[in-house]
Scaffold this active site. Structure first.
Site, PDB file in Angstrom:
ATOM      1  N   THR A   1       0.812  -1.215   0.000  1.00  0.00           N
ATOM      2  CA  THR A   1       0.000   0.000   0.000  1.00  0.00           C
ATOM      3  C   THR A   1       0.847   1.269   0.000  1.00  0.00           C
ATOM      4  OG1 THR A   1      -1.552   1.248   1.369  1.00  0.00           O
ATOM      5  CG2 THR A   1      -0.139  -0.262   2.534  1.00  0.00           C
ATOM      6  N   ASP A   2       0.257   2.355  -0.468  1.00  0.00           N
ATOM      7  CA  ASP A   2       0.949   3.656  -0.395  1.00  0.00           C
ATOM      8  C   ASP A   2       0.987   4.187   1.044  1.00  0.00           C
ATOM      9  OD1 ASP A   2      -1.758   4.370  -0.103  1.00  0.00           O
ATOM     10  OD2 ASP A   2      -1.778   5.784  -1.777  1.00  0.00           O
ATOM     11  N   GLU A   3       0.152   3.585   1.945  1.00  0.00           N
ATOM     12  CA  GLU A   3       0.095   4.104   3.321  1.00  0.00           C
ATOM     13  C   GLU A   3       1.412   3.913   4.066  1.00  0.00           C
ATOM     14  OE1 GLU A   3      -3.345   3.404   5.650  1.00  0.00           O
ATOM     15  OE2 GLU A   3      -4.688   3.536   3.948  1.00  0.00           O
TER      16      GLU A   3
ATOM     17  N   ASN B   1      -8.033   1.491  -3.743  1.00  0.00           N
ATOM     18  CA  ASN B   1      -8.797   0.818  -4.795  1.00  0.00           C
ATOM     19  C   ASN B   1     -10.295   1.020  -4.580  1.00  0.00           C
ATOM     20  OD1 ASN B   1      -7.109  -2.088  -6.010  1.00  0.00           O
ATOM     21  ND2 ASN B   1      -6.148  -0.374  -5.012  1.00  0.00           N
TER      22      ASN B   1
ATOM     23  N   LEU C   1     -14.798   3.538   2.522  1.00  0.00           N
ATOM     24  CA  LEU C   1     -15.583   4.748   2.244  1.00  0.00           C
ATOM     25  C   LEU C   1     -16.572   4.601   1.074  1.00  0.00           C
ATOM     26  CD1 LEU C   1     -16.089   7.780   2.923  1.00  0.00           C
ATOM     27  CD2 LEU C   1     -14.452   8.300   1.107  1.00  0.00           C
TER      28      LEU C   1
ATOM     29  N   SER D   1       2.078  -2.384  10.027  1.00  0.00           N
ATOM     30  CA  SER D   1       2.204  -3.832   9.800  1.00  0.00           C
ATOM     31  C   SER D   1       2.505  -4.117   8.327  1.00  0.00           C
ATOM     32  CB  SER D   1       0.931  -4.565  10.259  1.00  0.00           C
ATOM     33  OG  SER D   1      -0.168  -4.251   9.424  1.00  0.00           O
ATOM     34  N   LYS D   2       1.941  -3.333   7.420  1.00  0.00           N
ATOM     35  CA  LYS D   2       2.251  -3.517   5.998  1.00  0.00           C
ATOM     36  C   LYS D   2       3.700  -3.112   5.730  1.00  0.00           C
ATOM     37  CE  LYS D   2      -0.097  -4.619   2.987  1.00  0.00           C
ATOM     38  NZ  LYS D   2      -0.401  -5.976   2.441  1.00  0.00           N
TER      39      LYS D   2
ATOM     40  N   TYR E   1      -2.265  -0.505  10.977  1.00  0.00           N
ATOM     41  CA  TYR E   1      -2.346  -1.188   9.675  1.00  0.00           C
ATOM     42  C   TYR E   1      -1.117  -0.889   8.821  1.00  0.00           C
ATOM     43  CZ  TYR E   1      -3.432  -1.632   4.705  1.00  0.00           C
ATOM     44  OH  TYR E   1      -3.358  -1.912   3.367  1.00  0.00           O
TER      45      TYR E   1
HETATM   46  P1  NAD Z   1      -9.702  -7.397   1.959  1.00  0.00           P
HETATM   47  O1  NAD Z   1      -9.710  -7.094   3.421  1.00  0.00           O
HETATM   48  O2  NAD Z   1     -10.888  -7.107   1.144  1.00  0.00           O
HETATM   49  O3  NAD Z   1      -9.351  -8.935   1.737  1.00  0.00           O
HETATM   50  C1  NAD Z   1      -8.343  -9.600   2.440  1.00  0.00           C
HETATM   51  C2  NAD Z   1      -8.518 -11.105   2.192  1.00  0.00           C
HETATM   52  O4  NAD Z   1      -7.459 -11.764   2.884  1.00  0.00           O
HETATM   53  C3  NAD Z   1      -9.844 -11.657   2.731  1.00  0.00           C
HETATM   54  O5  NAD Z   1     -10.414 -12.522   1.792  1.00  0.00           O
HETATM   55  C4  NAD Z   1      -9.422 -12.410   3.977  1.00  0.00           C
HETATM   56  O6  NAD Z   1     -10.254 -13.507   4.272  1.00  0.00           O
HETATM   57  C5  NAD Z   1      -8.017 -12.862   3.603  1.00  0.00           C
HETATM   58  N1  NAD Z   1      -7.158 -13.109   4.763  1.00  0.00           N
HETATM   59  C6  NAD Z   1      -7.033 -12.348   5.883  1.00  0.00           C
HETATM   60  N2  NAD Z   1      -6.150 -12.905   6.720  1.00  0.00           N
HETATM   61  C7  NAD Z   1      -5.689 -14.033   6.108  1.00  0.00           C
HETATM   62  C8  NAD Z   1      -4.752 -15.029   6.466  1.00  0.00           C
HETATM   63  N3  NAD Z   1      -4.095 -14.998   7.628  1.00  0.00           N
HETATM   64  N4  NAD Z   1      -4.525 -16.038   5.588  1.00  0.00           N
HETATM   65  C9  NAD Z   1      -5.199 -16.113   4.415  1.00  0.00           C
HETATM   66  N5  NAD Z   1      -6.105 -15.196   4.040  1.00  0.00           N
HETATM   67  C10 NAD Z   1      -6.341 -14.165   4.868  1.00  0.00           C
HETATM   68  O7  NAD Z   1      -8.414  -6.636   1.412  1.00  0.00           O
HETATM   69  P2  NAD Z   1      -8.187  -5.968  -0.025  1.00  0.00           P
HETATM   70  O8  NAD Z   1      -8.729  -4.595   0.015  1.00  0.00           O
HETATM   71  O9  NAD Z   1      -8.599  -6.905  -1.074  1.00  0.00           O
HETATM   72  O10 NAD Z   1      -6.596  -5.830  -0.002  1.00  0.00           O
HETATM   73  C11 NAD Z   1      -5.767  -6.863  -0.548  1.00  0.00           C
HETATM   74  C12 NAD Z   1      -4.320  -6.460  -0.364  1.00  0.00           C
HETATM   75  O11 NAD Z   1      -4.066  -5.216  -1.007  1.00  0.00           O
HETATM   76  C13 NAD Z   1      -3.924  -6.251   1.105  1.00  0.00           C
HETATM   77  O12 NAD Z   1      -2.628  -6.733   1.283  1.00  0.00           O
HETATM   78  C14 NAD Z   1      -3.962  -4.743   1.294  1.00  0.00           C
HETATM   79  O13 NAD Z   1      -3.055  -4.341   2.282  1.00  0.00           O
HETATM   80  C15 NAD Z   1      -3.526  -4.283  -0.086  1.00  0.00           C
HETATM   81  N6  NAD Z   1      -4.025  -2.954  -0.471  1.00  0.00           N
HETATM   82  C16 NAD Z   1      -5.370  -2.686  -0.476  1.00  0.00           C
HETATM   83  C17 NAD Z   1      -5.825  -1.444  -0.925  1.00  0.00           C
HETATM   84  C18 NAD Z   1      -7.284  -1.087  -0.979  1.00  0.00           C
HETATM   85  O14 NAD Z   1      -7.603   0.062  -1.305  1.00  0.00           O
HETATM   86  N7  NAD Z   1      -8.212  -1.999  -0.697  1.00  0.00           N
HETATM   87  C19 NAD Z   1      -4.896  -0.475  -1.337  1.00  0.00           C
HETATM   88  C20 NAD Z   1      -3.535  -0.777  -1.259  1.00  0.00           C
HETATM   89  C21 NAD Z   1      -3.114  -2.034  -0.864  1.00  0.00           C
HETATM   90  O1  DAU Z   2      -4.196   3.976   0.446  1.00  0.00           O
HETATM   91  C1  DAU Z   2      -4.389   2.601   0.338  1.00  0.00           C
HETATM   92  C2  DAU Z   2      -5.272   2.108   1.461  1.00  0.00           C
HETATM   93  O2  DAU Z   2      -6.588   2.515   1.152  1.00  0.00           O
HETATM   94  C3  DAU Z   2      -5.220   0.596   1.663  1.00  0.00           C
HETATM   95  O3  DAU Z   2      -3.921   0.220   2.040  1.00  0.00           O
HETATM   96  C4  DAU Z   2      -6.226   0.149   2.725  1.00  0.00           C
HETATM   97  O4  DAU Z   2      -6.231  -1.254   2.814  1.00  0.00           O
HETATM   98  C5  DAU Z   2      -7.594   0.643   2.315  1.00  0.00           C
HETATM   99  O5  DAU Z   2      -8.537   0.312   3.312  1.00  0.00           O
HETATM  100  C6  DAU Z   2      -7.573   2.148   2.090  1.00  0.00           C
HETATM  101  O6  DAU Z   2      -7.345   2.846   3.338  1.00  0.00           O
HETATM  102  P1  DAU Z   2      -8.132   4.186   3.706  1.00  0.00           P
HETATM  103  O7  DAU Z   2      -8.106   4.365   5.164  1.00  0.00           O
HETATM  104  O8  DAU Z   2      -7.641   5.322   2.868  1.00  0.00           O
HETATM  105  O9  DAU Z   2      -9.592   3.773   3.150  1.00  0.00           O
HETATM  106  P2  DAU Z   2     -11.058   4.017   3.751  1.00  0.00           P
HETATM  107  O10 DAU Z   2     -12.011   3.650   2.664  1.00  0.00           O
HETATM  108  O11 DAU Z   2     -11.218   3.388   5.086  1.00  0.00           O
HETATM  109  O12 DAU Z   2     -11.100   5.588   3.932  1.00  0.00           O
HETATM  110  C7  DAU Z   2     -10.900   6.460   2.835  1.00  0.00           C
HETATM  111  C8  DAU Z   2     -10.927   7.877   3.369  1.00  0.00           C
HETATM  112  O13 DAU Z   2     -12.272   8.181   3.773  1.00  0.00           O
HETATM  113  C9  DAU Z   2     -10.070   8.092   4.586  1.00  0.00           C
HETATM  114  O14 DAU Z   2      -9.513   9.415   4.553  1.00  0.00           O
HETATM  115  C10 DAU Z   2     -11.037   7.968   5.762  1.00  0.00           C
HETATM  116  C11 DAU Z   2     -12.327   8.506   5.172  1.00  0.00           C
HETATM  117  N1  DAU Z   2     -13.575   7.897   5.703  1.00  0.00           N
HETATM  118  C12 DAU Z   2     -13.667   6.532   5.755  1.00  0.00           C
HETATM  119  C13 DAU Z   2     -14.812   5.930   6.260  1.00  0.00           C
HETATM  120  C14 DAU Z   2     -14.916   4.425   6.327  1.00  0.00           C
HETATM  121  C15 DAU Z   2     -14.627   8.697   6.107  1.00  0.00           C
HETATM  122  O15 DAU Z   2     -14.549   9.953   6.031  1.00  0.00           O
HETATM  123  N2  DAU Z   2     -15.766   8.109   6.597  1.00  0.00           N
HETATM  124  C16 DAU Z   2     -15.893   6.747   6.707  1.00  0.00           C
HETATM  125  O16 DAU Z   2     -16.949   6.268   7.198  1.00  0.00           O
END
Ligand code: NAD
Ligand code: DAU
Length: 352
Positions: free
Chosen positions: A133-135, A189, A199, A162-163, A159
């Site tokens: 992630t970019d975080e 994404n 969000l 840990s990443k 989070y």
């Molecule tokens: P998600 O939470 O939707 O899905 C995570 C999946 O991993 C789930 O299916 C869960 O059951 C599985 N999982 C959790 N713990 C596990 C374990 N110990 N062993 C096997 N499976 C396990 O997450 P996502 O949004 O699809 O993100 C996928 C990856 O991309 C993550 O590594 C996340 O950090 C990274 N990422 C996500 C975003 C985003 O915007 N969603 C952005 C940047 C990076």
């Molecule tokens: O940047 C990549 C990350 O994007 C991933 O690594 C994470 O796995 C993914 O969950 C996401 O993290 P964010 O914290 O940016 O996503 P979230 O959708 O939780 O929140 C997006 C923004 O919106 C953030 O600034 C918090 C805000 N927010 C979120 C929720 C859930 C709100 O204002 N209200 C809300 O109820």
């Protein structure tokens, strides 16, 4: 075969579906723990596809991972498995340390042992692709340039810390053992099959259910938004042609303030499914308490992946968000399946 972890989650699920849509691609072993975020309904269309083998289990289970590697002999591993929600990491960081750090460590060690015993050709072909992630780069001010791959790591939440730790392990396995890794760090994404704690899907569902649209703080935090199908195409490109030991930032070139994202969703819903009372969904916007330690701005400079591999996102935010809203309108059964008791418990804990 390739081994995908976390392939029942949002991005992993999209990746598996997109990969198997291409008839010439290899099969997938999909290892997923099925936490609250994992959902087999996402993979329902693969029920009769012999190229998809689903295994319920976790990346931290050494015997299971060793067995899967020796039985299926994958030529690559793509690691999506993680705890991924920042707000949940604030309430309970332990699972994040366990899966994201200890789990990735176990996967790396099992994979390294497997790779060491491959013959010369297969060893040269093998790849471990870590999805991050970019975080990990921390927070930017409004004037700062976007994150490049050489930006220092400054994670701020449990989070992202840990990443970041998992990225460091992956990097060290390359430098110390010559283990063939690539890492991608991407921005936020959005798209189909996104669990409605995040969000964009939360706002779509709350809007349709006449609930408040919760905006943390002043809503001026900025994120870069990447359509999930674009992220999956970037992963395929990096997996095929990325340089070993390198990291690639993947972004959508779509920086938006949260409040603007929410207003855009409201406008699309006003058009596609107007409220019965004729008012705008924007009336449901509610400002709530801010997230502790809330990062102000993320922005991705995705020029390296374009320069080296020719990858650019296909979607703009306007095209991607419209497709996404339409998908949620068209898929009420999938939504029914995920809004379970545990989801409702989470909403009441987080938003009272
Ligand atoms: P998600 O939470 O939707 O899905 C995570 C999946 O991993 C789930 O299916 C869960 O059951 C599985 N999982 C959790 N713990 C596990 C374990 N110990 N062993 C096997 N499976 C396990 O997450 P996502 O949004 O699809 O993100 C996928 C990856 O991309 C993550 O590594 C996340 O950090 C990274 N990422 C996500 C975003 C985003 O915007 N969603 C952005 C940047 C990076
Ligand atoms: O940047 C990549 C990350 O994007 C991933 O690594 C994470 O796995 C993914 O969950 C996401 O993290 P964010 O914290 O940016 O996503 P979230 O959708 O939780 O929140 C997006 C923004 O919106 C953030 O600034 C918090 C805000 N927010 C979120 C929720 C859930 C709100 O204002 N209200 C809300 O109820």
């Amino acid at each position: 075969m390739i081994l995908v972890t976390g392939g029942a989650g949002f991005i992993g699920g999209n990746f598996v579906l997109d990969w198997l849509r291409e008839p010439n691609n290899e099969g997938i072993i999909n290892l997923d723990k099925l936490t609250y975020a994992g959902n087999l309904a996402t993979l329902a269309s693969l029920k009769d596809d012999p190229r998809h083998i689903f295994v319920h289990g976790e990346i931290g289970d050494k015997e299971l991972v060793q067995r899967l590697l020796s039985e299926h002999k994958p030529r690559a591993i793509v690691n999506f498995a993680a705890e991924s929600h920042v707000d949940r990491s604030i309430h309970g960081p332990a699972e994040f340390v366990q899966t994201n750090i200890v789990g990735t460590f176990n996967l790396l060690e099992c994979a390294r042992e497997y790779w060491n015993n491959l013959d010369v050709d297969k060893k040269a072909q093998f790849r471990f692709h870590h999805v991050s992630t970019d975080e990990v780069y921390g927070s930017l001010s409004a004037q700062d340039p976007a994150f490049t791959e050489s930006h220092p790591y400054e994670p701020n939440s449990p989070y992202s810390a840990s990443k970041a730790a998992s990225d460091h392990l992956v990097r060290a396995w390359f430098h110390t053992y010559g283990f063939p890794v690539v890492t991608t760090n991407c921005s936020n994404n959005y798209g189909p099959y996104h669990f409605p704690e995040k969000l964009i899907p939360l706002v779509i569902l709350n809007a349709l259910n006449s609930k408040p649209l919760p905006i943390y703080g002043d809503g001026q935090q900025v994120r870069d938004w990447l359509y999930v199908g674009d992220h999956c195409s970037a992963i395929r490109e990096v997996l095929a042609n990325g340089r070993l030991g390198e990291t690639y930032n993947i972004g959508g070139w779509n920086e938006k303030a949260n409040l603007d994202v929410v207003k855009t969703i409201c406008n699309i819903l006003n058009e596609l499914k107007p409220r019965i009372d004729g008012k705008s969904y924007a009336e449901q916007i509610t400002f709530v308490k801010d997230r502790p330690g809330h990062d102000r701005r993320y922005a991705i400079d995705a020029s390296k992946v374009e320069r080296e591999l020719g990858w650019r996102p296909a979607e703009t935010f306007d095209t991607g968000i419209r497709k996404t809203v339409q998908w949620y309108l068209d898929n009420p059964e999938w939504i029914e399946g995920v809004v379970s008791g545990s989801y409702r418990d989470w909403l009441s804990k987080q938003y009272q």
